[in-house]
Enzyme design. Structure first.
Site, PDB file in Angstrom:
ATOM      1  N   GLU A 168       0.965  -1.204   0.087  1.00 18.89           N
ATOM      2  CA  GLU A 168       0.136  -0.143  -0.033  1.00 18.89           C
ATOM      3  C   GLU A 168       1.016   1.257  -0.152  1.00 18.89           C
ATOM      4  O   GLU A 168       1.917   1.212   0.795  1.00 18.89           O
ATOM      5  CB  GLU A 168      -1.092  -0.005   1.145  1.00 18.89           C
ATOM      6  N   CYS A 193      -1.649   5.690  10.063  1.00 17.69           N
ATOM      7  CA  CYS A 193      -0.344   5.143  10.504  1.00 17.69           C
ATOM      8  C   CYS A 193      -0.810   4.023  11.020  1.00 17.69           C
ATOM      9  O   CYS A 193      -1.595   3.737  11.969  1.00 17.69           O
ATOM     10  CB  CYS A 193       0.267   5.812  11.640  1.00 17.69           C
TER      11      CYS A 193
HETATM   12  N1  SAH Z   1       8.551   0.749  10.871  1.00 18.35           N
HETATM   13  C1  SAH Z   1       8.533   2.197  10.896  1.00 18.35           C
HETATM   14  C2  SAH Z   1       7.830   2.849   9.929  1.00 18.35           C
HETATM   15  C3  SAH Z   1       6.479   2.505   9.593  1.00 18.35           C
HETATM   16  S1  SAH Z   1       5.310   2.598  10.960  1.00 18.35           S
HETATM   17  C4  SAH Z   1       8.329   2.417  12.361  1.00 18.35           C
HETATM   18  O1  SAH Z   1       7.818   1.971  12.915  1.00 18.35           O
HETATM   19  O2  SAH Z   1       8.729   3.576  12.502  1.00 18.35           O
HETATM   20  C5  SAH Z   1       4.854   4.442  10.860  1.00 18.35           C
HETATM   21  C6  SAH Z   1       4.469   4.904  12.227  1.00 18.35           C
HETATM   22  O3  SAH Z   1       3.227   4.262  12.400  1.00 18.35           O
HETATM   23  C7  SAH Z   1       5.372   4.569  13.410  1.00 18.35           C
HETATM   24  O4  SAH Z   1       5.576   5.653  14.280  1.00 18.35           O
HETATM   25  C8  SAH Z   1       4.343   3.611  14.143  1.00 18.35           C
HETATM   26  O5  SAH Z   1       4.665   3.389  15.432  1.00 18.35           O
HETATM   27  C9  SAH Z   1       3.117   4.060  13.916  1.00 18.35           C
HETATM   28  N2  SAH Z   1       2.033   3.285  14.049  1.00 18.35           N
HETATM   29  C10 SAH Z   1       1.947   1.818  14.059  1.00 18.35           C
HETATM   30  N3  SAH Z   1       0.610   1.513  14.191  1.00 18.35           N
HETATM   31  C11 SAH Z   1      -0.003   2.434  14.648  1.00 18.35           C
HETATM   32  C12 SAH Z   1      -1.324   2.659  14.985  1.00 18.35           C
HETATM   33  N4  SAH Z   1      -2.164   1.575  15.235  1.00 18.35           N
HETATM   34  N5  SAH Z   1      -1.776   3.872  15.365  1.00 18.35           N
HETATM   35  C13 SAH Z   1      -1.068   5.034  15.152  1.00 18.35           C
HETATM   36  N6  SAH Z   1       0.316   4.873  14.936  1.00 18.35           N
HETATM   37  C14 SAH Z   1       0.877   3.568  14.457  1.00 18.35           C
END
Ligand code: SAH
Ligand code: SF4
Length: 349
Positions: A97, A342
């Site tokens: 995605e 996110c």
């Molecule tokens: N793997 C990397 C980048 C992708 S995730 C990382 O973890 O940083 C991008 C962002 O979305 C990260 O900060 C992650 O913690 C956040 N994230 C993951 N799941 C989420 C959710 N259910 N709600 C809000 N943010 C979330």
């Protein structure tokens, strides 16, 4: 299965790499620049229409390389009118995605670096689906070019911002990801400014150190979610491999070496990490560091039952951080109805 003997994709070659290839085929290096601009600045692969390219070179390109865009398996637009999500098809049948977001007059592409993710963060849909494979440089570049082409064909806007925050952990796929940022930053192509490309990591310590040692100019975001080893490890399993004190040492090394700040990401979960004592713990952890905190109210995913923070708790969290001199931003929730927020990105295969 992926066909390992498939011809290489032009989208994964740097301009120097393309120039070397064209020279190796005994054609003038100058043609590489026309091909490069056609691909990266105009998003076109119809090299036959490019005046001045020798017919032999066009044949060679079509025989020995590919330059295909990723097919669109699904295209969904959020009711918020600001977010559009694309489910894109890879050559081996896997899907990823990519999200196009509009915020304060800016357009940002959120791209994936892996199909799935091996890091297993409990609240993340990509983590819940597990790891399928790394994306190639070409597949990462193709996502940005996809968004750029969509914009060119609709509003005529230029893509200027990119976040490596889609599916996957970019520092687990370091080489392909960094090569993609170099291609996307090339001034003869999309020419994205490195400062406007933000790489977000769950805290892969060797990758953070390498970014600093390699002086990679992209902006860095580090996902924390917990300010003690115990609290963080309960949400982010890889914290066991790279404990919080080791991670913070790598972050200080990065800031000192690069002479710049880090964005810290904190998913705000009601009652779990959004209380004033959590904000104080984060304030103490980051006090006197060059840091900006991005607070992300939890987005729903099938595999996790927590609730997002309330606007009141988020404001309170911010005011505690301010006592420690820490600037922070609460991310607007966008694209939730189409699961484009996110941590909501996933695919069935
Ligand atoms: N793997 C990397 C980048 C992708 S995730 C990382 O973890 O940083 C991008 C962002 O979305 C990260 O900060 C992650 O913690 C956040 N994230 C993951 N799941 C989420 C959710 N259910 N709600 C809000 N943010 C979330
Ligand atoms: Fe992977 Fe990032 Fe999701 Fe964690 S939050 S599972 S590192 S994509």
């Amino acid at each position: 299965m992926r066909n390992e003997s498939a011809p290489p994709s032009l989208l994964g070659l740097s301009r120097d790499g393309l120039t070397a290839l064209v020279s190796e085929w005994s054609f003038k290096a100058i043609h590489a620049r026309s091909i490069w601009r056609h691909l990266h600045a105009y998003g076109r692969t119809d090299f036959g229409t490019l005046g001045g390219l020798p017919a032999g070179l066009i044949d060679r390109l079509s025989l020995s390389t590919t330059a295909s865009w990723l097919g669109i398996a699904r295209d969904t637009e959020s009711r918020d009118g600001f977010t559009r999500k694309y489910l894109l098809q890879l050559d081996d049948g896997k899907q990823i995605e990519t999200v196009l977001m509009r915020y304060a007059g800016r357009v940002t592409a959120c791209v994936s670096t892996q199909a799935g993710c091996a890091m297993g963060c409990v609240f993340c849909a990509t983590g819940q689906m597990g790891f399928a494979r790394h994306l190639t440089t070409a597949e990462i570049v193709a996502q940005a070019l996809h968004v750029s082409r969509v914009l060119a064909a609709s509003t005529g806007e230029r893509l200027r911002n990119l976040v490596l925050m889609g599916m996957g952990e970019p520092l687990h796929n370091y080489d392909a990801t960094i090569a993609a940022t170099h291609i996307l930053g090339d001034t003869a192509g999309l020419a994205l400014s490195p400062a406007r490309m933000t790489l977000s990591t769950v805290g892969v310590v060797p990758g953070i150190v390498r970014l600093a040692d390699d002086r990679e100019p992209v902006s860095l975001a580090v996902s924390l979610h917990g300010a003690t080893q115990e609290a963080r490890a309960a949400m982010v399993p890889v914290a066991k491999a790279w404990p919080l004190d080791v991670l913070m040492e790598a972050c200080r090394y990065y800031c000192d070496t690069m002479d710049r700040h880090i964005f810290y990401e904190w998913t705000l979960i009601e009652g779990a990490n959004d209380r004033p004592e959590d904000a104080h713990a984060l304030g103490r952890l980051l006090e006197r560091q060059r840091a900006h905190v991005n607070l992300i109210p939890l987005n729903p995913t099938d595999g996790y039952g927590g609730l997002p923070t309330t606007p009141h708790a988020a404001r309170q969290f911010q005011s505690v951080l301010a006592e420690y001199g820490l600037p922070s931003t609460v991310r607007q929730r966008r694209g939730i109805d189409i699961a484009a927020g996110c941590g909501q990105l996933a695919s069935a295969r």
